[in-house]
Design an enzyme around this catalytic site. Structure first.
Site, short mmCIF file in Angstrom:
data_model
loop_
_atom_site.label_atom_id
_atom_site.label_comp_id
_atom_site.label_asym_id
_atom_site.label_seq_id
_atom_site.Cartn_x
_atom_site.Cartn_y
_atom_site.Cartn_z
N HIS A 1 -21.54 12.63 2.18
CA HIS A 1 -20.90 13.79 2.80
C HIS A 1 -20.58 14.82 1.73
CE1 HIS A 1 -17.19 16.06 3.49
NE2 HIS A 1 -17.50 16.10 4.77
N ASN A 2 -19.98 14.37 0.65
CA ASN A 2 -19.62 15.31 -0.42
C ASN A 2 -20.85 15.91 -1.09
OD1 ASN A 2 -17.09 14.33 0.26
ND2 ASN A 2 -16.36 14.30 -1.84
N ASN B 1 5.81 4.66 -3.10
CA ASN B 1 5.10 5.33 -4.19
C ASN B 1 5.61 4.76 -5.50
OD1 ASN B 1 3.27 7.68 -4.85
ND2 ASN B 1 5.04 8.20 -6.10
N LYS C 1 -19.02 8.68 2.75
CA LYS C 1 -18.16 9.76 2.26
C LYS C 1 -18.78 10.42 1.03
CE LYS C 1 -14.77 12.56 1.52
NZ LYS C 1 -14.03 12.57 0.34
N LEU D 1 1.98 8.63 -2.54
CA LEU D 1 2.46 9.72 -1.69
C LEU D 1 2.31 11.09 -2.35
CD1 LEU D 1 5.67 7.92 -0.35
CD2 LEU D 1 3.46 8.15 0.81
N ALA D 2 1.17 11.29 -3.04
CA ALA D 2 0.85 12.66 -3.48
C ALA D 2 0.38 13.41 -2.23
CB ALA D 2 -0.22 12.61 -4.56
N SER E 1 -12.07 12.76 4.73
CA SER E 1 -12.45 14.13 4.36
C SER E 1 -11.62 15.14 5.12
CB SER E 1 -13.92 14.39 4.64
OG SER E 1 -14.21 15.75 4.32
N GLU F 1 -22.00 18.55 1.09
CA GLU F 1 -21.05 19.66 0.94
C GLU F 1 -21.43 20.52 -0.29
OE1 GLU F 1 -16.86 18.33 0.98
OE2 GLU F 1 -16.57 19.52 -0.83
P1 NBP Z 1 -3.99 11.93 -6.80
O1 NBP Z 1 -5.40 11.59 -6.84
O2 NBP Z 1 -3.50 13.08 -7.61
O3 NBP Z 1 -3.14 10.62 -7.19
C1 NBP Z 1 -1.74 10.66 -7.32
C2 NBP Z 1 -1.13 9.40 -6.75
O4 NBP Z 1 -1.63 8.25 -7.44
C3 NBP Z 1 0.37 9.39 -6.94
O5 NBP Z 1 0.96 8.79 -5.81
C4 NBP Z 1 0.54 8.52 -8.18
O6 NBP Z 1 1.81 7.91 -8.27
C5 NBP Z 1 -0.50 7.48 -7.91
N1 NBP Z 1 -0.85 6.64 -9.07
C6 NBP Z 1 -1.51 6.94 -10.21
BR1 NBP Z 1 -2.12 8.59 -10.65
N2 NBP Z 1 -1.66 5.91 -11.04
C7 NBP Z 1 -1.06 4.89 -10.42
C8 NBP Z 1 -0.85 3.52 -10.78
N3 NBP Z 1 -1.36 3.03 -11.90
N4 NBP Z 1 -0.17 2.74 -9.92
C9 NBP Z 1 0.33 3.24 -8.77
N5 NBP Z 1 0.16 4.52 -8.38
C10 NBP Z 1 -0.53 5.34 -9.19
O7 NBP Z 1 -3.50 12.14 -5.28
P2 NBP Z 1 -4.21 12.91 -4.05
O8 NBP Z 1 -4.77 14.22 -4.46
O9 NBP Z 1 -3.22 12.85 -2.96
O10 NBP Z 1 -5.46 11.98 -3.69
C11 NBP Z 1 -5.30 10.62 -3.33
C12 NBP Z 1 -6.67 10.01 -3.12
O11 NBP Z 1 -7.32 10.68 -2.05
C13 NBP Z 1 -7.60 10.16 -4.33
O12 NBP Z 1 -8.38 9.01 -4.46
C14 NBP Z 1 -8.45 11.33 -3.98
O13 NBP Z 1 -9.71 11.30 -4.63
C15 NBP Z 1 -8.58 11.15 -2.48
N6 NBP Z 1 -8.90 12.37 -1.74
C16 NBP Z 1 -8.34 13.55 -2.07
C17 NBP Z 1 -8.63 14.70 -1.35
C18 NBP Z 1 -7.98 15.99 -1.69
O14 NBP Z 1 -8.36 17.01 -1.07
N7 NBP Z 1 -7.04 16.04 -2.59
C19 NBP Z 1 -9.50 14.62 -0.26
C20 NBP Z 1 -10.04 13.39 0.08
C21 NBP Z 1 -9.73 12.28 -0.67
P3 NBP Z 1 3.00 8.66 -9.07
O15 NBP Z 1 3.59 9.60 -8.09
O16 NBP Z 1 3.91 7.54 -9.40
O17 NBP Z 1 2.40 9.32 -10.26
#
Ligand code: NBP
Length: 477
Positions: free
Chosen positions: A186-187, A32, A183, A10-11, A128, A190
């Protein structure tokens, strides 16, 4: 009550995706690793819909209706494997694990294979649109078993972005890693789009002599035409922004070293493996990497360059029109290359990807959304087995109209010493495809000379070798 869908991780992305499901009327179980995030989500946004808060993995799984639909939104790589290992033993045949992170498609293939043995459907899902997209409607690229899409698809269609014609920006891309592959490309596209826009900006600044604010205006005008797109729109916003602390254009106070997370690089690595020329995307990745070599750039600052002669006012306006043509033509080439890579991946892995459907789901929600994608859609509608976007009549005609200006822009860039690897690589690709004869014939001769690698002839079937070290007679190989 039980939840129709669950989100763990839930980031920013997971939280917004969970809220999107809830706002669309679904009951969403949320979980989470660190429970405080779950609590915060429900406290802050619990009013938006029905959430079921789960502290443990067991509680989370128990909250889901069967077959279970469990979305993982954690950091790609090892965290994804860790979460799968945690949940898979708690699931039953027919349940679904949906990975919405930016996984490498090869990891998705591996995970899908392993979970299939347990009867669990694994859906690698490209998402995306960043955090805004996740909340208001992303472009969604799910892969995995077709059967899972029957039950998952309608939910994804509800939460996805909608194109201007109302069509949901989601489709079942294909089996196993197909969604994450698309995907990835796509990137890559981009990256290329951003690089080309960057080159246009630098030409308008250094060759035409416009200020960032003036260039923002030019981009705003372009955004009303065929370049109408999210990236052009935000470019105008960034260029017109003034730094509060210095009063300078924002773009002048930002360190000019571009970072990257890896999906652009993957696109190029995989293209090399598949033998697909994605020179525009590769140049975009290399341009970011060049920008980051601060020491090397510092050491190179005194290298000789041409005497730059800025254009006069009227010439500048005409030049800006040419840059628009060059940008548009180069963009057609980037997409041509990206779609070629998707077609090649589809062929290699037996995915049977519908390229027209891919262009459709990129029309809304994602970073490369643009009016231009309607044209690509139309090209594939007119001919589903189009060998290349450049074979489409409309694109071919547009490039024919643009090519003189495109060449002039590359010439001007070279003459003035402004680096335009994207424009130049796109043009070289175009001319390479057009060429009646390529020096590849000479390459084959050289290879046969030093390594007896053999060559084919234009006039006869078979492979041949010339006895270069002997009497230079030719033998059938
Ligand atoms: P992050 O990529 O920053 O990941 C943070 C999340 O991962 C938190 O919920 C964290 O839990 C959890 N986590 C980690 Br780190 N290690 C873990 C483990 N060993 N076991 C369980 N949970 C774990 O979050 P985000 O930016 O929301 O992106 C999520 C996904 O979406 C990524 O794969 C990212 O590449 C993809 N994505 C991101 C975007 C963007 O614009 N940001 C766009 C499209 C796709 P915690 O809270 O307990 O630390």
């Amino acid at each position: 009550t039980s939840a129709q869908i669950g989100v763990t991780g839930l980031a920013v992305m997971g939280r917004n995706l969970a809220r999107n499901f809830a706002r669309n009327g679904y009951t969403v179980a949320v979980h989470n690793r660190t429970a405080s995030r779950t609590k915060a989500l429900v406290e802050e946004f619990g009013g938006e819909g029905d959430f079921i808060k789960a502290e443990t993995a067991e509680e989370f799984v128990a909250a889901l209706e069967r077959p279970r639909r469990l979305v993982i939104m954690v950091k790609a790589g090892e965290p994804t494997d860790a979460v799968i290992q945690e949940f898979a033993p708690l699931l039953e045949p027919g349940d679904m694990i949906i990975d919405g992170g930016n996984a490498h498609f090869a990891d998705t293939r591996r995970r899908e294979r392993a979970l299939r043995e347990q009867g669990i459907h694994f859906v690698g899902m490209g998402v995306s649109g960043g955090e805004e997209g996740a909340l208001h409607g992303p472009s969604i690229m799910p892969g995995g078993p077709t059967a899972s899409y029957d039950s998952l698809g309608p939910m994804l269609e509800k939460i996805s972005a909608k194109a201007k014609d109302g069509a949901p920006c989601v489709t079942h891309v294909g089996p196993d890693g197909a969604g994450h592959f698309v995907k990835m490309v796509h990137n890559g596209i981009e990256y290329a789009d951003m690089q080309l826009i960057g080159e246009a900006y630098q030409l308008l600044r250094d060759v035409a002599g416009y200020s960032p604010a003036e260039i923002a205006e030019i981009f705003r005008i372009w955004n009303q035409g065929r370049l109408d797109s999210y990236l052009i729109e935000i470019t105008a916003e960034v260029l017109s922004h003034v730094d509060a602390s210095t009063g300078k254009p924002f773009v002048d106070v930002v360190v000019d070293q571009a970072e990257q997370k890896g999906t652009g690089r993957w696109t190029v690595q995989i293209a090399l493996d598949l033998g697909v020329p994605v020179s525009g995307i590769a140049e975009a990745v290399f341009a970011r990497s060049l920008s980051g070599h601060a020491g090397l750039r510092e050491a190179s600052r005194e290298l000789a360059g041409p005497q730059a002669v800025p254009l006069g006012k009227e010439e500048a306006a005409a030049f800006a029109d040419r840059v628009e043509q060059a940008l548009y033509a180069s963009k057609i080439v980037s997409y041509t290359q990206g779609f070629h890579e998707i077609a090649a991946g589809s062929e290699e892995y037996g995915w049977d990807i519908d390229l027209g459907a891919v262009s459709s789901i990129w029309r809304g929600g994602c970073i490369i959304r643009a009016a231009f994608l309607d044209r690509i859609r139309a090209a594939y509608d007119a001919r589903a087995d189009l060998p290349s976007l450049l074979s489409d009549e409309t694109f071919a005609r547009e490039i024919a109209d643009a090519q003189d200006d495109w060449r002039e822009v590359v010439i001007a860039a070279v003459r003035q010493g402004v680096p335009t690897p994207g424009f130049a690589a796109a043009l070289a690709y175009y001319d390479g495809l057009r060429a009646e004869r390529l020096p590849a014939a000479l390459t084959q001769g050289q290879r046969d000379f030093f390594g007896a690698h053999t060559y084919r002839r234009v006039d006869r079937e078979g492979a041949f070798h010339t006895l270069w070290g002997g009497d230079r007679s030719e033998a059938s190989a």
